[in-house]
Scaffold this active site. Sequence first.
Site, short mmCIF file in Angstrom:
data_model
loop_
_atom_site.label_atom_id
_atom_site.label_comp_id
_atom_site.label_asym_id
_atom_site.label_seq_id
_atom_site.Cartn_x
_atom_site.Cartn_y
_atom_site.Cartn_z
N THR A 40 28.12 -50.48 20.39
CA THR A 40 29.55 -50.83 20.57
C THR A 40 29.66 -52.26 21.11
O THR A 40 30.49 -53.05 20.64
CB THR A 40 30.23 -49.83 21.52
OG1 THR A 40 29.77 -48.51 21.23
CG2 THR A 40 31.74 -49.89 21.39
N ASP A 93 31.07 -53.68 28.06
CA ASP A 93 29.82 -52.99 27.74
C ASP A 93 30.13 -51.55 27.29
O ASP A 93 31.20 -51.02 27.59
CB ASP A 93 28.90 -52.98 28.98
CG ASP A 93 27.44 -52.77 28.62
OD1 ASP A 93 27.13 -52.46 27.46
OD2 ASP A 93 26.60 -52.92 29.53
N ALA A 95 28.87 -47.33 26.94
CA ALA A 95 28.37 -46.31 27.88
C ALA A 95 27.90 -45.10 27.08
O ALA A 95 28.36 -44.88 25.95
CB ALA A 95 29.47 -45.90 28.85
N LYS A 106 24.61 -44.97 31.74
CA LYS A 106 24.28 -46.05 30.81
C LYS A 106 22.76 -46.16 30.72
O LYS A 106 22.04 -45.58 31.50
CB LYS A 106 24.87 -47.38 31.29
CG LYS A 106 26.36 -47.47 31.06
CD LYS A 106 26.94 -48.85 31.39
CE LYS A 106 26.23 -50.00 30.81
NZ LYS A 106 26.06 -49.97 29.34
N GLY A 107 22.32 -46.93 29.73
CA GLY A 107 20.89 -47.18 29.61
C GLY A 107 20.25 -46.49 28.43
O GLY A 107 19.03 -46.52 28.27
N GLU A 115 22.12 -54.67 32.67
CA GLU A 115 23.54 -54.29 32.54
C GLU A 115 24.17 -54.10 33.91
O GLU A 115 25.31 -54.51 34.14
CB GLU A 115 23.65 -52.99 31.73
CG GLU A 115 23.38 -53.18 30.26
CD GLU A 115 23.33 -51.89 29.46
OE1 GLU A 115 23.48 -51.97 28.24
OE2 GLU A 115 23.14 -50.82 30.06
C1 5RP Z 1 22.36 -49.69 26.61
C2 5RP Z 1 23.59 -49.01 27.02
C3 5RP Z 1 24.64 -48.83 25.97
O1 5RP Z 1 25.81 -49.46 26.40
C4 5RP Z 1 24.88 -47.37 25.78
O2 5RP Z 1 23.63 -46.79 25.40
C5 5RP Z 1 25.93 -47.11 24.71
O3 5RP Z 1 25.46 -47.54 23.47
P1 5RP Z 1 26.26 -47.34 22.13
O4 5RP Z 1 27.45 -48.24 22.20
O5 5RP Z 1 25.26 -47.76 21.08
O6 5RP Z 1 26.61 -45.90 22.02
O7 5RP Z 1 23.79 -48.59 28.12
O8 5RP Z 1 21.41 -49.68 27.64
#
Ligand code: 5RP
Length: 235
Positions: A40, A93, A95, A106-107, A115
């Site tokens: 995202t 960012d 999540a 997150k992560g 982050e």
């Molecule tokens: C990366 C993160 C991302 O923001 C989280 O995994 C969400 O990712 P996505 O937008 O691909 O669903 O924390 O460490």
Amino acid sequence: MAMATLGNTDKQAALKLRAAQRALELVESGMTVGLGSGSTATIWIKLLGEKVRDHGLKIRAIASSEDSERLGKSYGIPFVNFDECRSLDLTIDGADEVAPGLALIKGGGGKLLREKIVASASKRFVVVADESKQVEKLGRFPLPVEVIPMATPLVSDSLRELGFTPTIRVNRDGTRYITDEGNLILDCSGLLIEDPSGIAAKIDSMVGVVEHGLFLDMADLALIAGEQQVIERSS
Ligand code: 5RP
């Protein structure tokens, strides 16, 4: 194409785009902006990059991952570091889970340490997500914990005592996933987190833990994209 006619993956991608588009409206010329990581955030960085490259938007950025910085640079976004700039106006960012009170996991992409550093230095931290990320309680998504490699067995034992089942994250080829800072990630499943701040404090106290993916009392706003609209949730 109408949202109803899309398959699940395309629908999720369309929702992520909607959330990212809304987040773009928050960026003003002159801002120093934090760039998150994940799919995202990547969509958002591309939209932001187009504004910089094609429409003369003047911003500076700090990224939460090497991937995001590389992507931003490919659009000509100028980057600074914390020597030059101690505080960011806005960070956007993604999540993995968004619970009431904007408690986050997150992560999932393994970038949680940077982050959290970037989010903590931001005057405004805004989460962009599709509605599938909303939960009542955190923990169905395994909680990522970044650990110093040497301490991994010790930290794993301590996490097991809390009720988690920790697994060392591996890449598709079976090799261990190494973070941008050279550490390992333990993905901790098996525990619905009733008391996020209590669990966060316990994990924080484990020697060898570098950071964990519980982001509590950090987000100011979440832009959650659903089929009908983008909902704004504040803390
Ligand atoms: C990366 C993160 C991302 O923001 C989280 O995994 C969400 O990712 P996505 O937008 O691909 O669903 O924390 O460490």
